[in-house]
Design a protein around this motif. Sequence first.
Motif, PDB file in Angstrom:
ATOM      1  N   ARG A   1       0.828  -1.217   0.000  1.00 31.49           N
ATOM      2  CA  ARG A   1       0.000   0.000   0.000  1.00 31.49           C
ATOM      3  C   ARG A   1       0.864   1.271   0.000  1.00 31.49           C
ATOM      4  NH1 ARG A   1      -2.791  -2.969   3.760  1.00 31.49           N
ATOM      5  NH2 ARG A   1      -2.366  -1.588   5.495  1.00 31.49           N
ATOM      6  N   GLY A   2       2.199   1.106  -0.041  1.00 34.47           N
ATOM      7  CA  GLY A   2       3.073   2.266  -0.236  1.00 34.47           C
ATOM      8  C   GLY A   2       3.834   2.733   0.996  1.00 34.47           C
ATOM      9  N   SER A   3       3.761   1.986   2.099  1.00 40.58           N
ATOM     10  CA  SER A   3       4.521   2.401   3.292  1.00 40.58           C
ATOM     11  C   SER A   3       5.976   1.950   3.174  1.00 40.58           C
ATOM     12  CB  SER A   3       3.901   1.787   4.548  1.00 40.58           C
ATOM     13  OG  SER A   3       2.600   2.272   4.720  1.00 40.58           O
ATOM     14  N   ALA A   4       6.829   2.616   3.942  1.00 38.19           N
ATOM     15  CA  ALA A   4       8.239   2.236   4.011  1.00 38.19           C
ATOM     16  C   ALA A   4       8.446   1.414   5.278  1.00 38.19           C
ATOM     17  CB  ALA A   4       9.114   3.482   4.059  1.00 38.19           C
ATOM     18  N   VAL A   5       9.094   0.280   5.157  1.00 40.28           N
ATOM     19  CA  VAL A   5       9.303  -0.579   6.332  1.00 40.28           C
ATOM     20  C   VAL A   5      10.791  -0.829   6.520  1.00 40.28           C
ATOM     21  CG1 VAL A   5       8.838  -2.826   7.383  1.00 40.28           C
ATOM     22  CG2 VAL A   5       7.049  -1.693   6.054  1.00 40.28           C
ATOM     23  N   LEU A   6      11.260  -0.574   7.740  1.00 37.70           N
ATOM     24  CA  LEU A   6      12.635  -0.916   8.119  1.00 37.70           C
ATOM     25  C   LEU A   6      12.555  -2.045   9.122  1.00 37.70           C
ATOM     26  CD1 LEU A   6      15.713  -0.270   8.140  1.00 37.70           C
ATOM     27  CD2 LEU A   6      15.263   1.182  10.107  1.00 37.70           C
TER      28      LEU A   6
END
Length: 324
Positions: free
Chosen positions: A204-209
């Motif tokens: 859905r377009g989130s950034a995940v670290l």
Amino acid sequence: MPTAAGATRTDEAIVLSGVRRSYTTASRLNLLSGRRVPTASFEAVRGVDLSVRRGELFALLGTNGAGKTSTVELIEGLARPSAGEIRVLGHDPVAERGRVRFRTGVVLQSSGFPSALTVAEMARLWHGTLTRPLPVDAMLEAVDLAGRADVETNKLSGGERRRLDVALALMADPEVLILDEPTTGLDPESRRTIWGLVTGLVERGSAVLLTTHYLEEAEQLADRIAIMHAGVIAREGTLAEIVADTPSRITFTRPEHLDLARLETPGARVHVTDEIVIETPTLQDTLARVLAWAGDEPLGSLNARVASLEQVFLAVADRPLTNA
Ligand SMILES: Nc1ncnc2c1ncn2[C@@H]1O[C@H](COP(=O)(O)OP(=O)(O)OP(=O)(O)O)[C@@H](O)[C@H]1O
């Protein structure tokens, strides 16, 4: 999860430039010697550059004590770097905490819940603090805790607590999600549940670290990977880029009736013990030469494989600390 090609600065949800973090221990009295142990400083993060784009899962791997948590805490805004710059969604995570906090979900290595609350009470309490939260019931369902809604949080198992942590972090539908070893100690089914939720968020377009000790987790989920060692990023790139520089391996048991001196493998390194290990940058060519050399003689336990993330990781971990 394909990574957006030609990403620009505006795609970058998390950016670290030349980040350093030092810990200072105050002087203390050694009760045995009666002498004071002087103040000491230790640099745990030694000039880290990295960026995580929107719609991307970035896995930060590393040996124990490499500096992953120290780095993640800086991104969360729990401490200031001793040097360098950090931007989360374009903001300083400490000075502009209010602008970042509600757009960021965080799962720390250890969490604490008020023990007097049940799972549902805890989730509703958290829900009330968020701007556009996802529904409580749906989130508890998503992490398989719907059936445990009335249980007090201090009676949850370690894995259930971890899943509650993840549910709370995802409830805000965050633009940035930071996961510090989210699946440590979880059974395979729970791990897959969390992988599914995180993958959906990235899509859905989130950034995940994500920091993890499970290499297969990084292999399966990450668009890009960094391997940290002794405070620096030793390797960084896609899985294919990371393994590209590491030689492939051919192994077989030492054959009795073949003359090793007649085996020609240009560009490869051959290690001879009871087992023959050939490290080569050109797997297909070297394998063809080995098979031609062996002819009709069977090669015991013959194995040929391209480099794995584990091989690269172990090579990084073996580096002397001072030269990392
Ligand atoms: N509060 C502190 N004071 C002094 N040194 C610290 C402190 N916290 C961490 N360190 C040191 O900093 C280094 C990096 O620790 P950190 O927890 O960031 O590593 P990590 O990569 O997350 O390790 P792990 O995989 O074992 O969790 C370690 O040598 C650790 O002992």
